[in-house]
Design a protein around this motif. Structure first.
Motif, PDB file in Angstrom:
ATOM      1  N   GLU A 102     121.228 -14.990  79.003  1.00  0.00           N
ATOM      2  CA  GLU A 102     121.026 -15.979  80.060  1.00  0.00           C
ATOM      3  C   GLU A 102     119.967 -15.493  81.053  1.00  0.00           C
ATOM      4  N   GLU A 103     119.892 -14.180  81.254  1.00  0.00           N
ATOM      5  CA  GLU A 103     118.883 -13.630  82.167  1.00  0.00           C
ATOM      6  C   GLU A 103     117.475 -13.837  81.612  1.00  0.00           C
ATOM      7  N   LEU A 104     117.329 -13.786  80.286  1.00  0.00           N
ATOM      8  CA  LEU A 104     116.035 -14.043  79.654  1.00  0.00           C
ATOM      9  C   LEU A 104     115.630 -15.503  79.873  1.00  0.00           C
ATOM     10  N   VAL A 105     116.571 -16.415  79.686  1.00  0.00           N
ATOM     11  CA  VAL A 105     116.308 -17.836  79.926  1.00  0.00           C
ATOM     12  C   VAL A 105     115.917 -18.066  81.389  1.00  0.00           C
ATOM     13  N   GLU A 106     116.638 -17.434  82.294  1.00  0.00           N
ATOM     14  CA  GLU A 106     116.353 -17.584  83.725  1.00  0.00           C
ATOM     15  C   GLU A 106     114.956 -17.082  84.060  1.00  0.00           C
ATOM     16  N   TRP A 107     114.523 -15.992  83.450  1.00  0.00           N
ATOM     17  CA  TRP A 107     113.184 -15.450  83.689  1.00  0.00           C
ATOM     18  C   TRP A 107     112.114 -16.464  83.279  1.00  0.00           C
ATOM     19  N   ILE A 108     112.277 -17.054  82.107  1.00  0.00           N
ATOM     20  CA  ILE A 108     111.306 -18.048  81.638  1.00  0.00           C
ATOM     21  C   ILE A 108     111.269 -19.248  82.574  1.00  0.00           C
ATOM     22  N   GLY A 124     114.318 -17.083  65.794  1.00  0.00           N
ATOM     23  CA  GLY A 124     115.625 -16.499  65.520  1.00  0.00           C
ATOM     24  C   GLY A 124     116.682 -17.142  66.403  1.00  0.00           C
ATOM     25  N   THR A 125     116.756 -18.452  66.364  1.00  0.00           N
ATOM     26  CA  THR A 125     117.521 -19.216  67.354  1.00  0.00           C
ATOM     27  C   THR A 125     119.031 -19.076  67.231  1.00  0.00           C
ATOM     28  N   GLY A 126     119.548 -18.738  66.041  1.00  0.00           N
ATOM     29  CA  GLY A 126     120.999 -18.614  65.879  1.00  0.00           C
ATOM     30  C   GLY A 126     121.699 -19.926  66.164  1.00  0.00           C
ATOM     31  N   SER A 127     122.575 -19.939  67.145  1.00  0.00           N
ATOM     32  CA  SER A 127     123.315 -21.151  67.524  1.00  0.00           C
ATOM     33  C   SER A 127     122.443 -22.171  68.240  1.00  0.00           C
ATOM     34  N   GLY A 128     121.202 -21.793  68.537  1.00  0.00           N
ATOM     35  CA  GLY A 128     120.299 -22.653  69.303  1.00  0.00           C
ATOM     36  C   GLY A 128     120.364 -22.406  70.791  1.00  0.00           C
ATOM     37  N   ALA A 129     121.055 -21.353  71.209  1.00  0.00           N
ATOM     38  CA  ALA A 129     121.371 -21.118  72.620  1.00  0.00           C
ATOM     39  C   ALA A 129     120.141 -21.179  73.526  1.00  0.00           C
ATOM     40  N   ILE A 130     119.132 -20.355  73.247  1.00  0.00           N
ATOM     41  CA  ILE A 130     117.968 -20.282  74.139  1.00  0.00           C
ATOM     42  C   ILE A 130     117.206 -21.601  74.137  1.00  0.00           C
ATOM     43  N   ALA A 131     116.916 -22.116  72.951  1.00  0.00           N
ATOM     44  CA  ALA A 131     116.139 -23.355  72.838  1.00  0.00           C
ATOM     45  C   ALA A 131     116.833 -24.511  73.547  1.00  0.00           C
ATOM     46  N   LEU A 132     118.124 -24.641  73.353  1.00  0.00           N
ATOM     47  CA  LEU A 132     118.860 -25.762  73.933  1.00  0.00           C
ATOM     48  C   LEU A 132     118.993 -25.621  75.448  1.00  0.00           C
ATOM     49  N   ALA A 133     119.182 -24.398  75.919  1.00  0.00           N
ATOM     50  CA  ALA A 133     119.252 -24.184  77.368  1.00  0.00           C
ATOM     51  C   ALA A 133     117.923 -24.538  78.034  1.00  0.00           C
ATOM     52  N   ASP A 184     102.769 -22.337  74.239  1.00  0.00           N
ATOM     53  CA  ASP A 184     102.611 -21.772  75.585  1.00  0.00           C
ATOM     54  C   ASP A 184     103.618 -20.658  75.829  1.00  0.00           C
ATOM     55  N   VAL A 185     104.804 -20.790  75.229  1.00  0.00           N
ATOM     56  CA  VAL A 185     105.863 -19.791  75.362  1.00  0.00           C
ATOM     57  C   VAL A 185     106.516 -19.572  74.000  1.00  0.00           C
ATOM     58  N   ILE A 186     106.620 -18.323  73.598  1.00  0.00           N
ATOM     59  CA  ILE A 186     107.445 -17.947  72.450  1.00  0.00           C
ATOM     60  C   ILE A 186     108.499 -16.982  72.963  1.00  0.00           C
ATOM     61  N   VAL A 187     109.747 -17.233  72.602  1.00  0.00           N
ATOM     62  CA  VAL A 187     110.847 -16.395  73.065  1.00  0.00           C
ATOM     63  C   VAL A 187     111.681 -15.983  71.859  1.00  0.00           C
ATOM     64  N   GLY A 239      99.144 -17.647  77.002  1.00  0.00           N
ATOM     65  CA  GLY A 239     100.489 -17.925  76.519  1.00  0.00           C
ATOM     66  C   GLY A 239     101.363 -16.682  76.651  1.00  0.00           C
ATOM     67  N   ARG A 240     102.680 -16.887  76.672  1.00  0.00           N
ATOM     68  CA  ARG A 240     103.602 -15.794  76.987  1.00  0.00           C
ATOM     69  C   ARG A 240     104.647 -15.615  75.904  1.00  0.00           C
ATOM     70  N   LEU A 241     104.896 -14.353  75.580  1.00  0.00           N
ATOM     71  CA  LEU A 241     105.974 -13.966  74.680  1.00  0.00           C
ATOM     72  C   LEU A 241     107.060 -13.280  75.505  1.00  0.00           C
ATOM     73  N   TYR A 242     108.295 -13.758  75.378  1.00  0.00           N
ATOM     74  CA  TYR A 242     109.439 -13.148  76.059  1.00  0.00           C
ATOM     75  C   TYR A 242     110.418 -12.640  75.008  1.00  0.00           C
ATOM     76  N   LEU A 243     110.856 -11.398  75.168  1.00  0.00           N
ATOM     77  CA  LEU A 243     111.756 -10.790  74.186  1.00  0.00           C
ATOM     78  C   LEU A 243     112.912 -10.075  74.870  1.00  0.00           C
ATOM     79  N   GLU A 244     114.062 -10.115  74.243  1.00  0.00           N
ATOM     80  CA  GLU A 244     115.184  -9.254  74.626  1.00  0.00           C
ATOM     81  C   GLU A 244     115.221  -8.085  73.649  1.00  0.00           C
ATOM     82  N   PHE A 245     115.714  -6.928  74.102  1.00  0.00           N
ATOM     83  CA  PHE A 245     115.810  -5.758  73.221  1.00  0.00           C
ATOM     84  C   PHE A 245     116.949  -4.869  73.697  1.00  0.00           C
ATOM     85  N   GLY A 246     117.205  -3.790  72.967  1.00  0.00           N
ATOM     86  CA  GLY A 246     118.296  -2.879  73.299  1.00  0.00           C
ATOM     87  C   GLY A 246     117.997  -2.064  74.541  1.00  0.00           C
TER      88      GLY A 246
END
Length: 284
Positions: A102-108, A124-133, A184-187, A239-246
């Protein structure tokens, strides 16, 4: 604690909390499951606390608690998980959305708040969480999402339909089969756990969540390495790439994108715990 035969809502939750505590599991699952199975909200549950639980609901609740005590994640038992104000259907084909994401979504959303309609891709959307939010918060954005797993895409498409959110989905290994357009944005929140870390992971994650969505080669970095080599051609200028990592991968991620994209601006960001957990790469 003796299991009540016909409990009130309060007694049912007390029994469930005792079972979870005895199993050394978080007791907040007791309320989460009772709310989900009863389809009551917090206020309604309080109003009903002294009323008897209907027999069918009590039977379902006991079964659900037994599954959680046996190690199954609460969200899979209930079949849904909260994310950024959405209720998402989840099953073992997709990861359970985490609050850190959720913090990644908030940053974007904060970064791009003043921008016009954007083209956005969630890899790598999985359940669609980021895209749908993102689509729910910014309806004018043209949002697409991809995943290598057809099973995950089935879940994501169903979530989009149920929530009436217009997102385009693509079956793709990272960026291989997404539209040949500039975004414009890839996450992405890709698999980033090294297989060597299995020994310290929670059993419920290892036993129930999809391995393909958890683990990656090269100490968990292989998908970031592939993105670093291919993402520029899919991004607009600036354009911007946003990534989460360990939490321990920040230095390696920064080095990887700085070397692969020497003209880009690479910025690490910490999560609420103070660990490096996200990166933004601006393509100049």
């Amino acid at each position: 604690m003796t299991k009540p035969s016909q409990p009130t809502y309060f007694e049912a939750q007390q029994w469930a909390s005792f079972c979870l505590k005895t199993a050394q599991l978080p007791t907040d699952s007791a309320r989460f499951l009772l709310l989900g199975l009863s389809q009551l909200d917090q206020t309604q549950l309080l109003i009903h606390y002294r009323e008897l639980v209907p027999a069918a609901l009590w039977a379902a609740y006991q079964t659900a608690i037994e599954r959680v005590v046996a190690g199954e994640p609460t969200q899979y038992v209930l079949g849904k998980a909260p994310f950024f104000g959405l209720s998402l259907t989840v099953n073992p084909a997709v990861l359970i959305p985490r609050v850190e994401t959720e913090e990644l979504v908030e940053w974007i959303l904060t970064d791009m708040a003043d921008e016009g309609p954007l083209k956005v891709l969630d890899v790598g959307t999985g359940s669609g969480a980021i895209a749908l939010a993102l689509k729910r918060e910014q309806p004018t954005w043209q949002v697409s999402a991809s995943d290598i797993s057809q099973e995950a895409l089935t879940v994501a498409r169903a979530n989009a339909k149920r929530l009436s959110l217009d997102v385009d989905f693509y079956h793709s290994d990272l960026l291989a089969d997404v539209p040949a357009t500039a975004f414009d944005v890839i996450v992405s929140n890709p698999p980033y756990i090294a297989t060597s870390e299995k020994a310290v992971m929670d059993a419920s994650v290892l036993n129930y969540e999809p391995e393909q969505a958890l683990f990656a080669a090269h100490a968990g970095l292989v998908l970031y390495e592939q993105l670093a080599q291919t993402v520029a051609q899919h991004l607009t200028t600036n354009g911007r790439l946003y990534l989460e990592f360990g939490y321990h991968q920040g230095a390696a991620i920064q080095k990887l994108f700085t070397e692969a994209l020497p003209n880009a601006t690479v910025t690490l960001r910490q999560d609420m715990a103070g660990d490096d957990r996200m990166v933004r790469v601006i393509n100049h």
